[in-house]
Design a protein around this motif. Structure first.
Motif, PDB file in Angstrom:
ATOM      1  N   ILE A  64     -25.769 -47.221 -44.947  1.00 11.58           N
ATOM      2  CA  ILE A  64     -24.560 -46.651 -45.566  1.00 11.58           C
ATOM      3  C   ILE A  64     -23.497 -47.739 -45.743  1.00 11.58           C
ATOM      4  N   ARG A 117     -21.811 -40.685 -43.010  1.00 12.15           N
ATOM      5  CA  ARG A 117     -21.510 -40.913 -44.433  1.00 12.15           C
ATOM      6  C   ARG A 117     -20.025 -41.158 -44.651  1.00 12.15           C
ATOM      7  N   TYR A 125     -29.380 -36.938 -43.400  1.00  5.49           N
ATOM      8  CA  TYR A 125     -29.416 -38.273 -44.003  1.00  5.49           C
ATOM      9  C   TYR A 125     -30.728 -38.477 -44.751  1.00  5.49           C
TER      10      TYR A 125
END
Ligand code: 5AD
Ligand code: SF4
Length: 456
Positions: A41, A124, A150
């Motif tokens: 991420i 996130r 995820y």
């Protein structure tokens, strides 16, 4: 202007903008896997990974709350970051994972050591949290989710062997074992879309990986429903194993109450499903198991072991055991020792009971076994396990195993190490073999922890 992600990027450079990110991971395999998701991420947001803490612009600590000593270690570690913060004013320190979830307020209050707190379901949001922290306000997100898995994020692998990798197949736990904090820190159980799991496994195989471990708090309750079609754990396992016979597949953790014969039969059919099952017993006393809310008895557990022995005669068994849970007597403790002997575990993770705030045990039972007694019982458990591991390893001397080579031995560059299907480590002279290959090895000697072998 349309404010979609692409256009936003044009308006503002990626917030990471080349900043260097250092991650330290504590606790279980799930945390290792989560750190890889976090890295993915943040790399997408322009951060660059570093293994050197002294050059970091961001330090993240992925934490574990399962026992008090795990938390104390991290709190001590956070203090060690102080000099780095003094040297680099803009350095951001974030606590992520289970401790973030459990101790948000306390962490934020700690002597300005922590700038960001992010629970297991808010990764996130890390780019935003980091941005906000960079602007000078401390940032917290500990919302738990019913859906987050995820699923589509391709983890950036932090292990460097390039041979074995973790794949997270579900998150959270619904079991509510009375001693355990995990249902509170990781939230409710949810399974990941099997198509994304299969894609990840195939990509790993294509990149040269030869072993995947499917991870979840309770993998046997994996279930994905879509369009009237339901995929359970046995079907998922079968599909992952079907990718290629050269891909070894392991899984962890199984809850004894949910380990089905169907899964054992799938394993028996597919040789690349490894002959090792981690089946945490926690205790050998039915009275303790009841207080622990494990939902099985000693006899029922032994029935599962008998099924494994019948369907998978060459399967290794490992377990988790807790010494000194509330009200545990000497007789209960002896039940644990006799269970260990009866099963003959290859391996065990063994712990002293550690009371966790707000769990059912903390609210309803007294933590009444004195620490010296816990220690003495744990020592007996560990000594017995060493004996059992040694016996099991001795039985392997003279036998031949297929070993997946994982790396060079720490003690000598001329030796390689790998694992058998049963998950035992084997060390042998390297010959012309390479990491990531399979080798046929005959066992010539052993200790309680390692097998020594020779290439055939
Ligand atoms: N104290 C000691 N051990 C614990 N575990 C979970 N909670 C506790 C606790 N409060 C152990 C269990 C579990 C493993 C991951 O950690 O054995 O299976
Ligand atoms: Fe904790 Fe029990 Fe869930 Fe394992 S199964 S994470 S021990 S509550």
């Amino acid at each position: 202007m349309d404010f979609n992600a692409e256009n936003l990027k044009k308006l503002r450079p990626l917030s990471g903008d080349g900043s260097k990110l250092y991650i330290e991971t504590y606790g279980c395999q799930m945390n290792v896997s989560d750190s890889e998701v976090v890295l993915s991420i943040l790399q997408r947001d322009g951060y660059r990974y570093t293994e050197r803490i002294d050059e970091a612009d961001v330090i993240l600590v992925n934490t574990c709350s399962v026992r008090d000593n795990a938390e104390q270690r991290v709190l001590g570690r956070l203090r060690e970051f102080k000099p780095y913060k003094r040297r680099k004013k803009a350095l951001l320190v974030g606590v992520i994972g289970c401790m973030a979830e459990r101790m948000k307020e306390q962490l934020m209050e700690r002597e300005q050591l922590v700038d960001i707190v992010a629970g297991p379901d808010s990764y996130r949001d890390l780019p935003r949290l980091l941005r906000q922290a960079g602007d000078g306000s401390r940032s917290v997100n500990v919302l738990l989710s019913q859906e987050e898995t995820y699923a589509e994020i391709a983890p950036v692998r932090l292990d460097k062997n390039g041979v074995s990798a973790f794949i997270s197949i579900m998150r959270g736990c619904n079991n509510m074992c009375s001693y355990c904090v995990v249902p509170y820190t990781r939230g409710a159980e949810r399974s990941r879309d099997p198509r994304t799991i299969l894609r990840e496994a195939r990509e790993l195989f294509d990149a040269g990986y030869r072993e995947v471990t499917l991870l979840g708090q309770n993998v046997n309750s994996y279930r994905w429903e879509q369009d009237g079609h339901s995929t359970g754990f046995a079907a998922l396992l079968d599909a992952v194993a079907g990718i290629d016979p050269l891909l070894r597949v392991r899984f962890s953790t199984s809850h004894p109450k949910d380990l089905s014969d169907e899964v054992l039969h799938v394993m028996a059919r597919r040789e690349n499903l490894c002959r090792a099952i981690h089946l945490p017993a926690q205790s050998g006393s039915t009275r303790m198991l009841e207080l622990m809310n494990r939902k099985y008895t000693r006899e029922w557990y032994l029935g599962r072991i008998a099924a494994i022995r019948r369907i998978l005669p060459d399967c290794a068994l490992s377990t988790d055991l807790i010494a000194g849970f509330c009200t545990e007597t000497d007789a209960d403790h002896r039940d644990t020792l006799s269970l260990m002997r009866e099963v003959g575990y290859e391996f065990a993770f063994m712990f002293k009971y550690s009371e966790r705030p707000n769990t059912k045990a903390a609210r309803h039972f007294a933590d009444d076994v004195p620490d010296e007694v816990k220690t003495a019982r744990l020592t007996e458990i560990i000594d017995l396990q060493n004996e059992l591991s040694l016996q099991s390893n001795r039985r392997d001397v003279g036998r031949t195993f297929e070993v997946l080579i994982e790396g060079v031995s720490k003690r000598s560059d001329d030796r390689l190490f790998g694992r058998t299907s049963q998950n035992k480590v084997v060390v042998f002279d390297r010959g012309d073999r390479r990491i990531g290959e399979y080798a046929t090895v005959r066992i010539t000697d052993c200790s309680s922890a390692t097998l020594i072998g020779e290439l055939l």
